[in-house]
Design a protein around this motif. Sequence first.
Motif, PDB file in Angstrom:
ATOM      1  N   ASN A 134      32.168   7.999 106.573  1.00 29.67           N
ATOM      2  CA  ASN A 134      32.352   8.958 107.664  1.00 29.67           C
ATOM      3  C   ASN A 134      32.749   8.263 108.957  1.00 29.67           C
ATOM      4  O   ASN A 134      33.468   8.833 109.797  1.00 29.67           O
ATOM      5  CB  ASN A 134      31.078   9.775 107.862  1.00 29.67           C
ATOM      6  N   LYS A 135      32.255   7.066 109.133  1.00 29.25           N
ATOM      7  CA  LYS A 135      32.620   6.322 110.334  1.00 29.25           C
ATOM      8  C   LYS A 135      34.115   5.986 110.327  1.00 29.25           C
ATOM      9  O   LYS A 135      34.796   6.103 111.366  1.00 29.25           O
ATOM     10  CB  LYS A 135      31.790   5.037 110.397  1.00 29.25           C
ATOM     11  N   ILE A 136      34.656   5.584 109.162  1.00 31.18           N
ATOM     12  CA  ILE A 136      36.088   5.299 109.034  1.00 31.18           C
ATOM     13  C   ILE A 136      36.904   6.576 109.262  1.00 31.18           C
ATOM     14  O   ILE A 136      37.924   6.586 109.978  1.00 31.18           O
ATOM     15  CB  ILE A 136      36.415   4.696 107.660  1.00 31.18           C
ATOM     16  N   LEU A 137      36.429   7.682 108.658  1.00 35.01           N
ATOM     17  CA  LEU A 137      37.137   8.958 108.804  1.00 35.01           C
ATOM     18  C   LEU A 137      37.110   9.434 110.247  1.00 35.01           C
ATOM     19  O   LEU A 137      38.082  10.037 110.730  1.00 35.01           O
ATOM     20  CB  LEU A 137      36.529  10.009 107.884  1.00 35.01           C
ATOM     21  N   LEU A 138      36.004   9.191 110.919  1.00 31.22           N
ATOM     22  CA  LEU A 138      35.923   9.602 112.328  1.00 31.22           C
ATOM     23  C   LEU A 138      36.925   8.836 113.168  1.00 31.22           C
ATOM     24  O   LEU A 138      37.539   9.400 114.085  1.00 31.22           O
ATOM     25  CB  LEU A 138      34.503   9.373 112.852  1.00 31.22           C
ATOM     26  N   GLN A 139      37.071   7.516 112.874  1.00 30.50           N
ATOM     27  CA  GLN A 139      38.047   6.729 113.618  1.00 30.50           C
ATOM     28  C   GLN A 139      39.472   7.252 113.404  1.00 30.50           C
ATOM     29  O   GLN A 139      40.326   7.142 114.291  1.00 30.50           O
ATOM     30  CB  GLN A 139      37.957   5.260 113.190  1.00 30.50           C
ATOM     31  N   LYS A 140      39.723   7.816 112.222  1.00 35.17           N
ATOM     32  CA  LYS A 140      41.058   8.360 111.913  1.00 35.17           C
ATOM     33  C   LYS A 140      41.154   9.845 112.297  1.00 35.17           C
ATOM     34  O   LYS A 140      42.171  10.496 112.020  1.00 35.17           O
ATOM     35  CB  LYS A 140      41.359   8.213 110.423  1.00 35.17           C
ATOM     36  N   GLU A 141      40.056  10.333 112.887  1.00 35.36           N
ATOM     37  CA  GLU A 141      39.973  11.736 113.318  1.00 35.36           C
ATOM     38  C   GLU A 141      40.149  12.695 112.143  1.00 35.36           C
ATOM     39  O   GLU A 141      40.662  13.803 112.281  1.00 35.36           O
ATOM     40  CB  GLU A 141      41.036  12.029 114.392  1.00 35.36           C
ATOM     41  N   ALA A 142      39.650  12.236 110.965  1.00 34.73           N
ATOM     42  CA  ALA A 142      39.710  13.095 109.770  1.00 34.73           C
ATOM     43  C   ALA A 142      38.508  14.020 109.685  1.00 34.73           C
ATOM     44  O   ALA A 142      38.548  15.032 108.983  1.00 34.73           O
ATOM     45  CB  ALA A 142      39.795  12.240 108.509  1.00 34.73           C
ATOM     46  N   ILE A 143      37.434  13.656 110.376  1.00 36.82           N
ATOM     47  CA  ILE A 143      36.247  14.518 110.421  1.00 36.82           C
ATOM     48  C   ILE A 143      35.806  14.626 111.868  1.00 36.82           C
ATOM     49  O   ILE A 143      36.217  13.843 112.735  1.00 36.82           O
ATOM     50  CB  ILE A 143      35.095  13.972 109.547  1.00 36.82           C
ATOM     51  N   SER A 144      34.918  15.576 112.078  1.00 32.71           N
ATOM     52  CA  SER A 144      34.400  15.782 113.444  1.00 32.71           C
ATOM     53  C   SER A 144      33.239  14.818 113.720  1.00 32.71           C
ATOM     54  O   SER A 144      32.634  14.242 112.814  1.00 32.71           O
ATOM     55  CB  SER A 144      33.937  17.236 113.596  1.00 32.71           C
TER      56      SER A 144
END
Length: 361
Positions: A134-144
């Motif tokens: 989730n931390k990686i996805l957050l950096q890519k703005e894939a999750i909130s």
Amino acid sequence: MRTRYIIYIALALLVAYLIYNKFFSPHAKESAAAIAAGGKGSKGRKNGPVSVNIMIVKDTAVNNIIDVTGSIDANEKVSLVSQTAGNITGIYFTEGSKVKKGQLLVKVYNQDLEASLQQIKYQETLAKQNEYRNKILLQKEAISQQEYDTSLTSLNSLKAQGDVIRAQISRTEIHAPFSGTIGLRNVSPGGYLSPQSPIAQLVNIDPAKVTFSVPERYLSIIGPGSKIRFNTESSRENFTATVYAIEPSIDVNSRTITVRAKAPNPKGLLTAGGFAKINLTLDQIPKTILLPTQAVIPDLKSSLVYVYQNGVAVSKPVKTDMRTDTKIQIIDGLKPGDSVVVSGLIQMRPKVPLKIAKVIK
């Protein structure tokens, strides 16, 4: 009739002869003279000088020492108990042995807690992976941000649960809180242990603590760093200790103050609860007069000694203070150079003629 008179006359002559022989014959006079001479000799011996030993008074430096009693305490002492209840699965000490700080002594059943901890560890591992993704996805703005915060909170919650279980497991193991000697155990393997069950006593008595009380008058003299000497009933050795703490208040009943000192005890000769006979040196008196105890005669109002002056005994009242086993301190009534009678005191009276047998300097 004539026979009776003859008998009377004979008896009278016999009595007269006996009286003459008893009181008027030369032998009787010699005996009387000897008795008279003997009486004069006895009177002469009675009124003759008394042979005594005298001591020349001089100033002496003396330590002001008091003897008190105290008790020996352990430096550290604790009754070991468990913080949790359960069956004992292991005892890892021998009665009366030395143990080190942190050493495992007793273990209580905790397999259920170990299983729960293992389960939490698995969940925590999964939560870590989820949080990382989730931390990686957050950096890519894939999750909130909210989705990431939810995964992070889940991970932290599992870590906290793991800490709680570890704390519970730690309470099932009793470790030595300090190094010392462990006493007799009161539990057995397989027995049920509760927080109210005493396991054993752990004692550290090197150094040993010596607790005693001194009169209020010495409060200004004794302090941290003061040295004491003492001995015990269980050992012939003499021990030393150093004062390190003093009670801040005075006992209103005894008017004494409690003092505590520490004594090195590497050989273990001192035992907690023992009785200590303490010899406390307070200060040194540079000049004072000391006499043998037997030379000072108690009187109704004070004390007195006999002094040799011009061949006769003269009584002098004195004031006394400190005492030892054999000596007594004179603080008033004598001066250096006085000749104090120290023997034959039963025969002492004022103006009794004296003959010096020995001079003690």
